[in-house]
Scaffold this active site. Structure first.
Site, short mmCIF file in Angstrom:
data_model
loop_
_atom_site.label_atom_id
_atom_site.label_comp_id
_atom_site.label_asym_id
_atom_site.label_seq_id
_atom_site.Cartn_x
_atom_site.Cartn_y
_atom_site.Cartn_z
N ARG A 34 0.51 -8.81 13.88
CA ARG A 34 -0.14 -7.80 13.05
C ARG A 34 -1.11 -8.47 12.07
O ARG A 34 -2.17 -7.91 11.78
CB ARG A 34 0.91 -6.97 12.29
N ARG A 89 11.74 -6.06 4.38
CA ARG A 89 11.53 -4.61 4.15
C ARG A 89 12.60 -3.79 4.87
O ARG A 89 12.98 -4.08 6.00
CB ARG A 89 10.15 -4.19 4.66
N LYS A 131 0.83 -1.22 0.00
CA LYS A 131 0.00 0.00 0.00
C LYS A 131 0.86 1.27 0.00
O LYS A 131 0.63 2.19 -0.78
CB LYS A 131 -0.93 0.02 1.23
N ARG A 185 -9.06 1.05 9.87
CA ARG A 185 -8.51 -0.27 10.15
C ARG A 185 -9.49 -1.15 10.90
O ARG A 185 -9.17 -2.28 11.25
CB ARG A 185 -7.27 -0.10 10.99
N ARG A 210 12.17 -1.82 10.34
CA ARG A 210 11.17 -1.32 11.28
C ARG A 210 11.07 -2.25 12.49
O ARG A 210 11.13 -3.47 12.33
CB ARG A 210 9.81 -1.25 10.57
P1 ADP Z 1 2.40 -1.76 3.21
O1 ADP Z 1 2.45 -0.25 3.11
O2 ADP Z 1 1.16 -2.34 2.63
O3 ADP Z 1 2.68 -2.25 4.60
P2 ADP Z 1 4.91 -1.64 1.66
O4 ADP Z 1 4.54 -0.76 0.52
O5 ADP Z 1 5.77 -1.07 2.72
O6 ADP Z 1 3.57 -2.33 2.29
O7 ADP Z 1 5.61 -2.95 1.04
C1 ADP Z 1 6.07 -4.00 1.88
C2 ADP Z 1 7.38 -4.53 1.33
O8 ADP Z 1 7.15 -5.19 0.08
C3 ADP Z 1 8.44 -3.46 1.06
O9 ADP Z 1 9.72 -3.99 1.36
C4 ADP Z 1 8.29 -3.17 -0.45
O10 ADP Z 1 9.52 -2.74 -1.03
C5 ADP Z 1 7.88 -4.54 -0.99
N1 ADP Z 1 6.94 -4.45 -2.13
C6 ADP Z 1 5.95 -3.54 -2.34
N2 ADP Z 1 5.28 -3.79 -3.48
C7 ADP Z 1 5.86 -4.91 -4.01
C8 ADP Z 1 5.61 -5.68 -5.20
N3 ADP Z 1 4.61 -5.37 -6.05
N4 ADP Z 1 6.39 -6.77 -5.42
C9 ADP Z 1 7.38 -7.10 -4.55
N5 ADP Z 1 7.67 -6.40 -3.41
C10 ADP Z 1 6.92 -5.33 -3.15
P1 AMP Z 2 1.41 0.54 9.26
O1 AMP Z 2 2.56 1.44 9.03
O2 AMP Z 2 0.17 0.93 8.52
O3 AMP Z 2 1.77 -0.92 9.08
O4 AMP Z 2 1.04 0.73 10.82
C1 AMP Z 2 1.96 0.43 11.84
C2 AMP Z 2 1.23 0.34 13.19
O5 AMP Z 2 0.62 1.60 13.52
C3 AMP Z 2 0.08 -0.67 13.25
O6 AMP Z 2 0.53 -1.98 13.53
C4 AMP Z 2 -0.79 -0.09 14.39
O7 AMP Z 2 -0.24 -0.39 15.68
C5 AMP Z 2 -0.64 1.41 14.17
N1 AMP Z 2 -1.70 1.95 13.28
C6 AMP Z 2 -1.54 2.47 12.03
N2 AMP Z 2 -2.73 2.86 11.54
C7 AMP Z 2 -3.66 2.60 12.48
C8 AMP Z 2 -5.07 2.75 12.57
N3 AMP Z 2 -5.79 3.26 11.56
N4 AMP Z 2 -5.69 2.34 13.71
C9 AMP Z 2 -4.99 1.84 14.75
N5 AMP Z 2 -3.68 1.64 14.73
C10 AMP Z 2 -2.99 2.01 13.61
#
Ligand code: ADP
Ligand code: AMP
Length: 214
Positions: free
Chosen positions: A171, A127, A13, A88, A160
């Site tokens: 998660r 990541r 995302k 969420r 992270r």
């Molecule tokens: P989210 O925001 O949904 O938690 P991220 O955008 O941070 O996910 O992506 C999670 C991991 O997967 C990152 O390390 C990113 O570089 C990788 N990633 C994102 N999109 C793709 C894809 N289409 N194919 C392979 N790896 C991806």
């Molecule tokens: P994300 O970066 O979206 O993976 O979020 C990281 C962490 O932030 C999550 O595991 C939650 O603990 C918190 N968080 C992010 N967005 C929300 C939300 N909309 N509601 C509650 N907790 C959130």
């Protein structure tokens, strides 16, 4: 162009939100990013949120809702916005609807990033994020040119805190219990567009744009 990006953590995302935000000139609002910044700055919000984030649980609604409320009334959201990681749970979705009603806006689309849980675990444990500019990399799929260094700004890449496997599993449990019901919720409202998130970054962008252009 008021969009929500919905899907498991690690589905891609944030990666797509950054691309679409740039292309369409609408802000990317990631509640996770805002919360992580609050944690880093040790603000009152950050201190309260940290323990939930470390456990892979959701931060209480009242904390998250107020920060979204403040953000979406900013002038840069006039042309649209991408909400990434919010709502969420059903409660947040209902509050979002009320919030938007108050400012006479509606959602145009909810993009659901569909992906297998095991792929997500693999993506998240590989990541890396830039500690300076927030750019996102992946040691398997999208590595930086120089290990540990951001291609864009030269900042240091870090893992992270919540990307270790044990927290990732928590998660995903939280996602399945609290967030997955939103898929049906938005489907019933006719707003859901399912994206195959297993495709390459480029192809996922193309899929999203195909829907936007429609
Ligand atoms: P989210 O925001 O949904 O938690 P991220 O955008 O941070 O996910 O992506 C999670 C991991 O997967 C990152 O390390 C990113 O570089 C990788 N990633 C994102 N999109 C793709 C894809 N289409 N194919 C392979 N790896 C991806
Ligand atoms: P994300 O970066 O979206 O993976 O979020 C990281 C962490 O932030 C999550 O595991 C939650 O603990 C918190 N968080 C992010 N967005 C929300 C939300 N909309 N509601 C509650 N907790 C959130």
């Amino acid at each position: 162009m008021n969009f929500v990006f919905l899907g498991m953590p690690g589905a891609g995302k944030g990666t797509q939100a950054k691309i679409i935000s740039k292309k369409y000139n609408i802000p990317h609002i990631s509640t996770g990013d805002i919360l992580r910044e609050a944690v880093a700055n040790k603000t009152e919000l950050g201190i309260q949120a940290k323990k939930y984030m470390d456990e892979g649980a959701l931060v209480p609604d009242e904390l998250v809702v107020s920060l979204v409320k403040e953000r979406i009334i900013q002038p840069d959201c006039e042309k649209g916005f991408i909400l990434d990681g919010f709502p969420r749970n059903l409660e947040q979705a209902k509050i979002l609807e009320e919030m938007l009603e108050e400012i006479k806006k509606t959602l145009d689309a909810v993009f659901f990033f569909s992906l297998d849980e095991e792929v997500v675990v693999k993506r998240l444990t590989a990541r890396r994020v830039c500690s300076n500019c927030g750019a996102v990399y992946n040691m398997i799929y999208n590595p930086p040119k120089v290990e540990g260094v951001c291609d864009i700004c030269g900042g240091r890449l870090i893992t992270r805190d919540d990307d270790k496997e044990e927290t990732v599993r928590n998660r995903l449990r939280t996602y399945n219990k609290d967030t997955a019901p939103l898929i049906d919720y938005y489907k019933k409202k006719g707003l859901l567009y399912t994206i195959d998130a297993s495709l390459s970054v480029n192809d996922v962008t193309k899929e999203i744009e195909r829907h936007i252009k429609k």
